[in-house]
Design a protein around this motif. Structure first.
Motif, short mmCIF file in Angstrom:
data_model
loop_
_atom_site.label_atom_id
_atom_site.label_comp_id
_atom_site.label_asym_id
_atom_site.label_seq_id
_atom_site.Cartn_x
_atom_site.Cartn_y
_atom_site.Cartn_z
N MET A 1 0.83 -1.21 0.00
CA MET A 1 0.00 0.00 0.00
C MET A 1 0.86 1.26 0.00
SD MET A 1 -3.41 -0.34 2.39
CE MET A 1 -3.30 1.31 3.06
N LYS A 2 0.37 2.26 -0.71
CA LYS A 2 1.11 3.52 -0.77
C LYS A 2 1.01 4.28 0.55
CE LYS A 2 -0.58 5.28 -4.81
NZ LYS A 2 -0.62 6.32 -5.86
N PRO A 3 2.03 5.04 0.89
CA PRO A 3 1.89 5.93 2.07
C PRO A 3 0.80 6.96 1.80
CG PRO A 3 3.94 6.39 0.89
CD PRO A 3 3.34 5.18 0.23
N ARG A 4 0.29 7.54 2.88
CA ARG A 4 -0.82 8.50 2.74
C ARG A 4 -0.52 9.73 3.60
NH1 ARG A 4 -5.73 6.89 5.92
NH2 ARG A 4 -5.23 8.71 7.18
N ILE A 5 -0.92 10.89 3.10
CA ILE A 5 -0.98 12.05 3.99
C ILE A 5 -2.40 12.60 3.97
CG2 ILE A 5 1.48 12.67 3.75
CD1 ILE A 5 0.64 15.07 2.09
N ASP A 6 -2.81 13.17 5.08
CA ASP A 6 -4.09 13.87 5.15
C ASP A 6 -3.83 15.36 4.88
OD1 ASP A 6 -4.90 11.38 5.97
OD2 ASP A 6 -6.20 12.13 7.57
N PHE A 7 -4.64 15.91 4.01
CA PHE A 7 -4.52 17.32 3.62
C PHE A 7 -5.67 18.07 4.29
CE2 PHE A 7 -5.70 20.26 -0.19
CZ PHE A 7 -5.12 21.35 0.41
N TRP A 8 -5.35 18.92 5.27
CA TRP A 8 -6.34 19.66 6.05
C TRP A 8 -6.45 21.07 5.50
CZ3 TRP A 8 -8.71 16.94 10.01
CH2 TRP A 8 -8.11 15.72 10.36
N TYR A 9 -7.65 21.43 5.06
CA TYR A 9 -7.80 22.75 4.44
C TYR A 9 -9.10 23.40 4.84
CZ TYR A 9 -10.53 19.96 1.06
OH TYR A 9 -11.42 19.10 0.48
N GLU A 10 -9.07 24.72 4.77
CA GLU A 10 -10.23 25.57 5.09
C GLU A 10 -10.44 26.45 3.86
OE1 GLU A 10 -12.30 27.31 7.82
OE2 GLU A 10 -12.68 28.45 5.98
N THR A 176 -0.85 15.86 7.73
CA THR A 176 -0.45 14.91 8.76
C THR A 176 -0.11 13.59 8.09
OG1 THR A 176 -2.80 14.37 9.15
CG2 THR A 176 -1.78 15.96 10.63
N THR A 177 0.84 12.90 8.68
CA THR A 177 1.26 11.60 8.16
C THR A 177 0.66 10.50 9.02
OG1 THR A 177 3.24 11.59 9.54
CG2 THR A 177 3.44 12.58 7.35
N GLU A 178 0.74 9.27 8.53
CA GLU A 178 0.15 8.15 9.26
C GLU A 178 0.81 7.92 10.61
OE1 GLU A 178 -1.04 4.82 6.19
OE2 GLU A 178 0.61 6.04 5.39
N ASP A 179 2.07 8.34 10.75
CA ASP A 179 2.75 8.18 12.05
C ASP A 179 2.61 9.43 12.92
OD1 ASP A 179 4.40 9.66 10.39
OD2 ASP A 179 6.26 8.82 11.16
N GLY A 180 1.67 10.33 12.55
CA GLY A 180 1.31 11.42 13.46
C GLY A 180 2.11 12.70 13.35
N LYS A 200 7.10 5.34 5.88
CA LYS A 200 6.40 4.15 5.44
C LYS A 200 7.43 3.09 5.08
CE LYS A 200 2.43 2.24 4.03
NZ LYS A 200 1.17 2.29 4.80
N ALA A 201 8.44 3.53 4.35
CA ALA A 201 9.48 2.59 3.89
C ALA A 201 10.17 1.93 5.07
CB ALA A 201 10.50 3.35 3.04
#
Lengths: 204, 204
Positions: A1-10, A176-180, A200-201
């Motif tokens: 699975m690919k790494p993921r980031i969450d993109f937080w926007y307003e 934010t990254t999966e590891d916080g 991730k790697a």
């Protein structure tokens, strides 16, 4: 699975515009998936005792922000025009962005709203503007408005905002990254993507 | 003549540490001269109604700043330790930095103070710490202290602060070019250097 980031926007956030217009391409190049997380800065600013954007409260900072974004937008071939009403009320747009998720339309709708807000200086609380954005993203305005009014949609937006606060987010855009790890600002997007890939790697 | 940028810094500023430790090398590589301009953020923050650093007023922002700098410092091979007293009173260090100018010691002294403040977490309002910084920069502590107490030195620091405000500066580090562009933040240093080079070239 690919790494993921969450993109937080307003949707009222000028610097989020810069990120929204490039994140999909940059993330694809880095091999990272994006989770689009619209949220509201209003409650966070209110907790700071701010009644409006810091760019209005601190005029030197507001003037600088406009010049800074104009320079960056020019270098990226983006147009930039500040809306007369700033900050916009991003509530309707944020709910519609969440409603568009089931259609896979969140990214396209988000970009359409930012292009209207800061590429053309329109008020994205205006229903006619939002209708154009929905249509240009290939979405059905009536169906989307109906879903945006659902309790589930409203709750999802409140949950995003609560989670943003819990993650220590205080401005937009944030990543934010999966590891916080938390990264704040369009100028940290590359770093956030690199972090997601590297960490991730190291786990797999 | 080479293009020039002015480097505006405050000794209590964590992000100014990042710039101070790399600006001479980066500017030399870009073919740009640096004018070192210590100033005080206190009067600017006071005008915002802030009684202390925004990193203290807004704890989420303060926590993020420490993590952000830790990550960047590590990637640049710099140590990072927050001083117990934050923000430090940068007045003595700023006057000494100005006093060191005639000796050509401003850059070396500035780096020594930042390394003490944020590399080792020392209080740079402490006279013993400042004496070490002066000595390590090859300066005579007694002579520098005498000159730092001169009216000329005090006036020069006030003038720097007044000029910073007049230029629209509201934070540190900031960089200004000869044609009046303002760039704020360590993450804008490369852009400021590139601007200085491009716009000098277009005039000559």
């Amino acid at each position: 699975m690919k790494p993921r980031i969450d993109f937080w926007y307003e949707f009222a956030s000028t610097y989020s515009y810069l990120s929204a217009m490039r994140i999909e391409e940059d993330a694809a190049r880095a091999g990272v998936d994006i989770e689009w997380r619209p949220f509201l800065l209003g409650p966070i600013f209110k907790a700071h005792g701010w009644t409006t954007s810091p760019f209005n409260l601190y005029p030197a900072k507001g003037r600088y922000m406009q010049r800074d974004i104009a320079r960056i937008a020019e270098s990226r071939g983006l147009s930039f025009k500040m809306p007369e009403t700033f900050p916009a009320n991003g509530l309707k747009a944020a709910r519609l962005a969440i409603a568009a998720k089931a259609e896979g339309g969140t990214a396209a709708f988000t970009r359409a709203v930012y292009a209207a807000a800061f590429g053309r200086g329109l008020d994205v609380f205006d229903d006619a503007v939002l209708t154009d954005c929905l249509v240009s993203a290939g979405l059905d305005p009536d169906a989307m408005r109906e879903r945006a009014a659902d309790v589930e949609t409203k709750t999802a937006l409140r949950d995003n905002t609560d989670e943003a606060i819990a993650r220590g987010i205080f401005g937009a855009p944030s990543f934010t990254t999966e590891d916080g790890e938390l990264f704040w600002g369009d100028d940290r997007l590359d770093q956030a993507l690199a972090w997601a890939v590297a960490h991730k790697a190291s786990k797999s």
